[in-house]
Design a protein around this motif. Structure first.
Motif, PDB file in Angstrom:
ATOM      1  N   LEU A 139       0.862  -1.182   0.000  1.00  0.00           N
ATOM      2  CA  LEU A 139       0.000   0.000   0.000  1.00  0.00           C
ATOM      3  C   LEU A 139       0.899   1.232   0.000  1.00  0.00           C
ATOM      4  O   LEU A 139       1.698   1.421   0.933  1.00  0.00           O
ATOM      5  CB  LEU A 139      -0.916  -0.026   1.224  1.00  0.00           C
ATOM      6  CG  LEU A 139      -1.820   1.185   1.433  1.00  0.00           C
ATOM      7  CD1 LEU A 139      -2.860   1.272   0.321  1.00  0.00           C
ATOM      8  CD2 LEU A 139      -2.514   1.071   2.800  1.00  0.00           C
ATOM      9  N   GLU A 140       0.756   2.054  -1.044  1.00  0.00           N
ATOM     10  CA  GLU A 140       1.551   3.284  -1.136  1.00  0.00           C
ATOM     11  C   GLU A 140       0.636   4.475  -0.875  1.00  0.00           C
ATOM     12  O   GLU A 140      -0.394   4.645  -1.545  1.00  0.00           O
ATOM     13  CB  GLU A 140       2.194   3.411  -2.513  1.00  0.00           C
ATOM     14  CG  GLU A 140       3.097   4.631  -2.628  1.00  0.00           C
ATOM     15  CD  GLU A 140       3.773   4.731  -3.984  1.00  0.00           C
ATOM     16  OE1 GLU A 140       4.526   5.674  -4.194  1.00  0.00           O
ATOM     17  OE2 GLU A 140       3.528   3.827  -4.827  1.00  0.00           O
ATOM     18  N   LEU A 141       0.993   5.277   0.110  1.00  0.00           N
ATOM     19  CA  LEU A 141       0.227   6.479   0.442  1.00  0.00           C
ATOM     20  C   LEU A 141       0.821   7.628  -0.391  1.00  0.00           C
ATOM     21  O   LEU A 141       1.899   8.156  -0.093  1.00  0.00           O
ATOM     22  CB  LEU A 141       0.307   6.770   1.939  1.00  0.00           C
ATOM     23  CG  LEU A 141      -0.123   5.613   2.857  1.00  0.00           C
ATOM     24  CD1 LEU A 141      -0.097   6.047   4.322  1.00  0.00           C
ATOM     25  CD2 LEU A 141      -1.490   5.071   2.481  1.00  0.00           C
ATOM     26  N   ASN A 142       0.081   8.014  -1.470  1.00  0.00           N
ATOM     27  CA  ASN A 142       0.634   8.908  -2.471  1.00  0.00           C
ATOM     28  C   ASN A 142       0.634  10.374  -2.048  1.00  0.00           C
ATOM     29  O   ASN A 142       1.589  11.120  -2.318  1.00  0.00           O
ATOM     30  CB  ASN A 142      -0.148   8.793  -3.794  1.00  0.00           C
ATOM     31  CG  ASN A 142      -0.224   7.359  -4.286  1.00  0.00           C
ATOM     32  OD1 ASN A 142      -1.311   6.837  -4.445  1.00  0.00           O
ATOM     33  ND2 ASN A 142       0.913   6.728  -4.541  1.00  0.00           N
ATOM     34  N   SER A 143      -0.460  10.808  -1.423  1.00  0.00           N
ATOM     35  CA  SER A 143      -0.570  12.229  -1.067  1.00  0.00           C
ATOM     36  C   SER A 143      -1.213  12.354   0.292  1.00  0.00           C
ATOM     37  O   SER A 143      -1.821  11.414   0.801  1.00  0.00           O
ATOM     38  CB  SER A 143      -1.381  12.978  -2.133  1.00  0.00           C
ATOM     39  OG  SER A 143      -2.700  12.462  -2.206  1.00  0.00           O
ATOM     40  N   TRP A 144      -1.123  13.502   0.875  1.00  0.00           N
ATOM     41  CA  TRP A 144      -1.581  13.675   2.248  1.00  0.00           C
ATOM     42  C   TRP A 144      -1.988  15.109   2.494  1.00  0.00           C
ATOM     43  O   TRP A 144      -1.764  16.001   1.669  1.00  0.00           O
ATOM     44  CB  TRP A 144      -0.483  13.251   3.215  1.00  0.00           C
ATOM     45  CG  TRP A 144       0.832  13.985   3.016  1.00  0.00           C
ATOM     46  CD1 TRP A 144       1.213  15.148   3.575  1.00  0.00           C
ATOM     47  CD2 TRP A 144       1.874  13.562   2.164  1.00  0.00           C
ATOM     48  NE1 TRP A 144       2.460  15.503   3.139  1.00  0.00           N
ATOM     49  CE2 TRP A 144       2.891  14.524   2.266  1.00  0.00           C
ATOM     50  CE3 TRP A 144       2.075  12.443   1.315  1.00  0.00           C
ATOM     51  CZ2 TRP A 144       4.099  14.435   1.543  1.00  0.00           C
ATOM     52  CZ3 TRP A 144       3.257  12.361   0.629  1.00  0.00           C
ATOM     53  CH2 TRP A 144       4.270  13.336   0.737  1.00  0.00           C
TER      54      TRP A 144
END
Length: 1417
Positions: A392-397
């Motif tokens: 799971l890649e958390l791309n933006s925040w």
């Protein structure tokens, strides 16, 4: 507390309880030649002692006491009114007899078998005791098409009700009329018919008991089945989000019902992570237990796009991802992407936008809402996927960096693994999925086609034809109601290399909630992994207790042949794929299940009023609620607690329904009800409630009611919620006091069946002991009996070793028991029993009503006393032999497994005039008034059927011999005694109840071996002297080898003359003050003398016969009625290779044949009187026989006792140990020290009347004769007659009285010319010692001669042609004037027998003289 056994003689009557009188009627010997009729009454009370648990009289059709059985079969035995057991017949291998009842004197049997007693019959049969035959029901080879578990005989209708796990009889005329689980057998027509209510239903349904109501107007059926009655309510189905999962607008009802896959064992790496310890643990977000915050949330490092990698290293099936955002410090994830492992595919996800309520898809930039009112969002795959992990890649925040509060991988519905450790708790689930196994399963692993992963499964190997086969039941956690596809994973055989062993399996899905189970046959003969659909339909969990199960076992007809006759069953996973949350398209659907809508369902109970018309009700469908009974209503509560999923399961069942006298119904089985009842409940009117303490802690299998008490049997050990052993296997519930009571210590194993009959509770099961305390009690291997009145366990009568399944009442006070029998004998006894005269002159055995045991007691150390360091459970090592260059050791006695009784004697208490029996041996027992175990010596009081112990210290070792004189008990054996010098001998004052310690310096063995006392006896010719014999070398400082004299008044030891050397095994006595001993002996001068004689008149020892005539050590001797010219000796050859049995006739030793062979070990010899004569021979008189005891073997039988008549051995008593092997009898003991071998004859009433008439006529004649004589005398005096008679010269023989001749003539007239003897009555004086001058060898007075009795008195036999032959019974010294010397056995010619006491004879050499008449025969 001792365990008394059942009283015997006081209870023999027409309504006899199952007691222990154990007398054998003549019919007991129908298959064998009648036994010799020993007259035990003339010996007083007679006992046998030895090492045995089972006894029987010899029967040529079964030449050993214990009948061995194949425990893989089920054997049916009859249990007579005296408790004795007789085998009837056995099933084939794997068969079981489970229930029985009696109708018109026939036994009707239910079980699981294809044959019984050699008769082909399937699961049901009858047995006719009078014809001793089995018959199938419904014609040749008839029966039922499945297991029969219950049977009830209805005498009113002449029908037999069968219940079980079957559908119909074999080959019925109308198979569709049978509804299953119940069928009726019509006795008169030998035919089957369906139940009047058609049957009972449910997948795998079975009826386990059928019992009548107290009034007989109804039948109660219990078991594992479903019923239904019309109702006016329905159960609504939740159509919204799963209530078990916190609501979120970001999920749908469908997605919220998907069970999260546990990831606790997975490898999870998340980086870069926050440097704060409160937010750096990725595992905290798998199932957070609190709100978004420290310890419940994971944060990435500021300003970084983290990668979360999850690896399970096994194949898992997933259908989506659940993510919950964080809002800590204003942070949050704005978008993400998901890649599957191992294929590295970026997944396309479908989700619901809670703002717009629209469905959207995404792939590499999937949005995650930062709205705190949306706790999580569900993202579903386009299809279920097999994977080993994901990244799971958390791309933006938003804020300083991304983070998450929740991360879960969603299954495609529900799941369970065959590997228990892989069934972890899912988030929001009350409990994890589980798996339950029966049989043996082994964990196996193999590589898969996914690199870096392995596959772990369970494999069970099953022999073809094995029943029951191993089974595996998955119980997956199902979170919500809906339509499901249930599949099982079948691992490919190529990976496991077991293709040849694969077969087919039966998979049964029980959806729960009232829905019927569905069974499917699945082939496991697949090369590669396969998903096989086994169910498609609704699954509706409606309560926290809901369960859905999937069970797999061997198919009913497995495919393939297996590998070397073995099949492999492979178990992996079960998958439940949710396809819809809607049932029948309605959010308010009802749970119809098996019986449709508006049905109130019941489980395990059904009542059938016998007055109801047949065909008016079909119990396999919904019944009108107007027919509901109170028991039917109670079944609704069972269904609510158990559910339809339990049908066919062995974990839930109602096994028994028993009414009391107040119309209350007691229900037992395996269940937990909402009202708190555990495994047992009571239906009082319409109220179903628990018993005291909620019930019992394990299932109940059987119940019986008697006199206000409910007796309950099962696998429980204590009350509900308890883990102790207060109620092991059986308990009593008192209805009035609402309390549970223990039956002493209970039983040491589970109970299968029980009945109350004639004041006794009979119990069967898989147990070995009936416990008096928590650990100790008498042997009861499979069958135990409780005396309801006395309140203790009693002897069950017969000897049995097995695991029993059935006890049932029969006709004429007979019971039947059945089960997996290892060994059985007619009678059971703990090492001793009473012998007595029975019916028709045959012997009777009376085992006694108290129990001996083998448990070693805890013996406290005694300072200064020499103690044995261990308990003696066996006697084979007791004999430490004296070393000698010339003497062979005494043969080792037979192995005496405790409890063994090796000696017995009688004592009359002078203060109470009550006679008691004293036993000694290798045993322990629970004595009256003692809290601990006693050992070695026991006093049995027949009046109260209890054992008492000797006061003070306990003997530490084994007792082998006992003797009583006055109130003093002498005890001999191999033991030590605290406070007593030496070992092997102790004395006890029975009146004062204390040990006597002034036995001098005690006996010693200078050779270093143990002191072993084998014989204690009072010497008849040596006043106040006890002879002690065995293995020892001295008494204190007095040299006294093997035999020594103890003077009771002076308390002093003395030797007998010059003594002997070696070991003494046996002692007996002969006339003239002679002591005869046998053993391994020499005289003091070294003369071999394995049988030696001591003369008390001149204190000399002599060898009897030549030492070379006796081939080895002697173990037992017997003198025939004090006659030193008739001695029997038994033993084994010096090299131990063979037994021998000899007779001394006054001249030499003669072998009595080679009947005894092999491992024969003779322990005792004793002459016993007979009720009738045997054929005459020159060895043993016709009025007696020699009883030989021990372990006796011939080429055709093995016995523990035999009778010898001088020519032939008659096998007499057989015995068996607790393991079923041959036992042995150690000794015979009796209460009369002296008894006569002659019989007292009683004349018939008619003969007595004739004699009276003759006497009256004789008196008249005598008066007339007196008158005549007086007249003649008067004339003589007057000179009218003055004869000069010739006077008789009687100097040639000793005179006899005229009265004796008159008496003889009278008896000869009445009884016939063959009368030879007259009985001398000796009322009650059994201690009177006969003298040689008064009696012959059998105790008769010679009141007249045979010629006198024949009316030939006055004749002489001076011519050889007139003489008659006779033989010398005893030797006679002939020292007087005119007397002739005799040697026993010499042939003589009687020349004159007119005198009653002395006869004139001639020997073979022509010498003549007078001899005592009593010395001839």
């Amino acid at each position: 507390m001792a365990v008394p056994r059942r009283k015997v003689r006081s209870k023999i009557n027409s309504s006899l309880p199952i007691l222990l009188h154990l007398s054998l009627a003549a019919t007991a010997f129908a298959q064998s030649t009648a036994l010799p009729k020993v007259d035990f009454a003339r010996m007083g009370k007679v006992g046998i002692a030895g090492s045995f648990a089972g006894l029987d009289f010899f029967n040529s059709s079964s030449p050993s006491a214990s009948t061995q059985f194949d425990p893989s079969t089920s054997t049916l035995l009859s249990r007579a009114s005296d408790g004795s057991l007789s085998p009837i017949g056995s099933t084939g291998t794997g068969g079981r007899v489970l229930a029985a009842c009696t109708l018109n004197n026939k036994l009707y049997i239910a079980g699981a078998f294809d044959s019984i007693g050699g008769t082909t019959a399937h699961n049901a049969a009858s047995y006719d005791p009078s014809a001793q035959t089995f018959s199938p029901l419904g014609g040749s080879g008839g029966g039922l098409d499945g297991e029969a578990d219950a049977v009830h005989c209805d005498s009113g209708s002449g029908t037999v009700w069968y219940g079980g796990k079957f559908h119909a009889p074999l080959n019925p005329a109308n198979p569709t009329s049978f509804g299953g689980a119940v069928a009726l057998y019509n006795v008169k027509g030998d035919s089957w018919s369906p139940a009047p209510f058609v049957g009972l239903t449910g997948a795998g349904a079975s009826v386990l008991s059928i019992s009548p109501s107290s009034s007989g107007s109804s039948l109660y059926f219990s078991g594992n089945f479903l019923t239904a009655f019309t109702a006016n309510t329905s159960t609504p189905l939740n159509g919204t989000n799963n209530p078990s999962v916190p609501f979120s607008a970001g999920a749908t009802p469908f997605s919220s019902s998907l069970v999260p896959i546990p990831l606790g064992n997975a490898s999870i790496n998340a980086s870069p992570a926050s440097d704060s310890a409160d937010f750096d643990n990725i595992n905290n977000i798998l199932c957070p237990s609190g709100p978004d915050g420290p310890g419940q949330t994971w944060l990435a490092a500021d300003g970084s796009a983290p990668l979360i990698i999850v690896r399970a290293f096994q194949s898992i099936v997933a259908s989506g991802l659940r993510l919950g955002n964080t809002a800590v410090e204003g942070r949050g994830t704005a978008s993400f992407s998901l890649t599957s492992i191992p294929d590295n595919a970026v997944l396309t996800l479908t989700y619901t936008d809670p703002v717009t309520n629209t469905t959207s898809t995404c792939s590499d930039q999937c949005p995650l809402l930062t709205n705190t009112t949306i706790p999580y969002q569900d993202f579903l795959f386009d299809a279920s996927r097999s994977m080993t992990g994901f990244q799971l890649e958390l791309n933006s925040w938003v804020g300083a960096g991304p983070g998450l509060h929740l991360m879960q991988l969603l299954s495609n519905g529900a799941f369970a693994s065959s590997i228990g450790s892989q069934n972890q708790g899912s988030c929001f689930s009350p409990a994890p999925s589980s798996v339950n196994l029966t049989g043996t399963w082994n964990q196996v692993q193999a590589n898969t086609d996914i690199a870096g992963t392995i596959q772990q499964v369970l494999v069970a190997q099953v022999a073809a034809g094995t029943t029951p086969a191993p089974s595996l039941t998955w119980t997956p956690y199902v979170s919500a109601s809906g339509q499901y596809n249930v599949s099982i994973t079948v691992p490919g055989c190529l990976d496991f290399q077991d293709c040849d062993s694969r077969t087919s399996v039966k998979v049964t899905v029980s959806p729960g909630g009232g829905l019927p189970p569905v069974a499917t046959t699945v082939s496991q003969q697949v090369d590669n992994d396969a998903q096989v659909l086994v169910y498609s339909g609704p699954i509706v969990p409606v309560a926290p207790s809901f369960t859905c199960t999937v069970t797999m076992t061997l198919a009913d007809q497995p495919t393939g042949t297996g590998s070397n006759g073995q099949f492999d069953i492979v178990a992996d996973r079960v998958l439940l794929q949710l396809t819809s949350t809607s049932l029948n398209g309605s959010a308010n659907a009802t749970i119809g299940g098996l019986f449709g809508a508006n049905a109130q369902q019941g489980f395990g109970l059904f009542e059938w009023p016998l007055s109801t018309s047949a065909g008016s009700i079909n119990a396999t469908t919904v019944q009108p609620n107007s027919t509901e009974t109170a028991l039917d209503t109670a079944s609704f509560q069972f269904f609510s607690a158990i559910g339809a999923a339990a049908v066919g399961s062995t974990n839930f069942a109602v096994r028994a329904v028993v009414p009391d006298n107040n119309n209350n119904l007691y229900i037992g089985g395996a269940f937990i009800l909402p009202n708190g009842a555990v495994n047992v409940a009571v239906l009082n009117g319409k109220t179903l409630g628990p018993l005291a303490n909620q019930g019992l802690n394990a299932p109940v299998t059987a119940m019986a009611f008697d006199s206000g008490n409910l007796y309950v049997g099962g696998s429980f050990t204590d009350l509900a919620g308890q883990s102790g052993n207060a109620f092991r296997g059986v308990a009593r519930y008192n209805i009035a006091s609402n309390s549970w009571n223990a039956l002493q210590g209970g039983l040491d194993g589970p109970v299968t069946d029980l009945i109350v009959s004639n004041g006794y509770l009979s119990v069967t099961g898989s147990f070995t002991k009936a416990l008096v305390s928590s650990t100790d009690g008498p042997n009861a291997a499979g069958l135990a009996t409780w005396d309801l009145k006395a309140g203790h366990w009693v002897n069950s009568g017969g000897f049995l070793v097995g695991s029993m399944t059935l006890v049932a009442p029969g006709s004429n006070n007979v019971e039947y028991v059945a089960g997996n029998v290892v060994a059985s004998a007619r009678f059971g006894a703990d090492g001793w029993a009473i012998l007595e005269n029975g019916n028709h002159g045959q012997p009777a055995l009376q085992p006694v009503n108290a129990s001996l045991d083998s448990t070693p007691p805890t013996v406290a150390a005694v300072t200064g006393a020499r103690r044995s360091v261990s308990w003696f459970p066996r006697l084979s090592s007791l004999m430490s032999r004296q070393s000698s260059a010339t003497l062979a050791p005494l043969p080792a006695p037979p192995v005496a497994l405790a409890p063994a009784v090796l000696a017995g004697t009688f004592w009359t208490n002078t203060s109470t005039s009550k006679e008691v029996i004293i036993l000694g041996g290798n045993f322990t027992f629970s004595a009256v008034g003692s809290s601990g175990l006693s050992q070695g010596v026991a006093i049995y009081n027949e009046a109260d059927e209890t054992f008492k112990a000797l006061g003070g210290n306990q003997i530490n070792g084994v007792v082998r011999t006992l003797a009583v004189t006055g109130d003093t008990l002498f005890i001999g054996g191999n033991f030590t005694m605290p406070g007593v010098s030496g070992s092997g001998l102790a004395t006890y004052d029975l009146a004062k109840k204390q040990w006597q310690t002034d036995i001098g310096q005690g006996l010693q063995n200078a050779n270093g071996g143990a002191v072993v006392i084998r014989s204690l006896s009072m010497a008849p010719a040596i006043a106040n002297t006890l002879l002690v014999a065995g293995s020892f070398t001295g008494a204190g400082s007095l040299p006294c080898v093997a035999i020594c004299a103890w003077n009771i008044p002076t308390r002093q030891w003395s030797s007998l003359g010059s003594g002997v050397r070696g070991e003494v095994a046996s002692v007996d006595y002969a006339n003239g003050g002679l002591v005869v001993v046998g053993g391994s002996l020499t005289l003091a001068d070294g003369t071999p003398a394995n049988v030696a004689m001591y003369s008390s008149s001149n204190s000399t020892w002599t060898a009897i016969g030549s030492g070379a005539d006796i081939p080895g050590p002697v173990t037992a001797i017997a003198v025939d009625n004090l006659n030193s010219s008739s001695i029997f000796a038994a033993g084994r050859s010096a090299d131990g290779s063979a037994p021998f049995f000899l007779h001394w006739n006054g001249i030499g030793w003669t072998s009595m044949g080679n009947t005894l062979q092999g491992n024969t070990a003779v322990t005792s010899l004793e002459m016993v009187p007979l009720q009738d004569d045997h054929s005459t021979n020159g060895v043993i008189e016709s009025d007696r026989m020699l009883m030989v005891t021990g372990l006796l073997a011939s080429s055709s039988w093995t016995v523990s006792s035999a009778l010898f008549d001088g020519q032939t051995f008659y096998p007499y008593i057989t015995s068996a140990t607790s393991s079923g092997l041959p036992g042995f009898i150690s000794t015979l003991f009796h209460s009369f020290a002296n008894f006569s071998f002659t019989r007292q004859h009683f004349l018939a009433t008619g003969v007595v009347i004739l004699i009276s008439i003759a006497i009256a006529a004789g008196i008249v004649f005598f008066l007339l004769l007196i008158g005549v004589l007086w007249t003649l005398y008067s004339r003589r005096s007057e000179g009218l007659a003055n004869p000069n008679p010739e006077e008789e010269d009687d100097s040639l023989h000793r005179p006899s009285s005229l009265l004796e001749h008159i008496n003889a003539a009278t008896r000869a007239t009445v009884l016939g010319a063959g009368a030879e003897k007259a009985y001398e009555t000796n009322q009650g004086d059994t201690s009177h010692m006969q003298t040689e001058a008064e009696h012959d060898g059998s105790g008769w007075h010679r009141a007249e001669t045979p010629l006198d009795a024949a009316g030939l008195a006055g004749s002489t036999l001076d011519g050889e042609e007139q003489g008659r032959s006779a033989r010398a019974r005893y030797s006679f010294d002939g020292a007087g004037e005119g007397e002739l010397q005799l040697v026993a056995g010499t042939e003589l010619t009687v020349l004159d027998d007119r005198d009653a006491a002395w006869w004139y004879v001639r020997d073979a050499e022509g010498r003549e003289g007078v001899v005592p008449a009593a010395y001839l025969y």
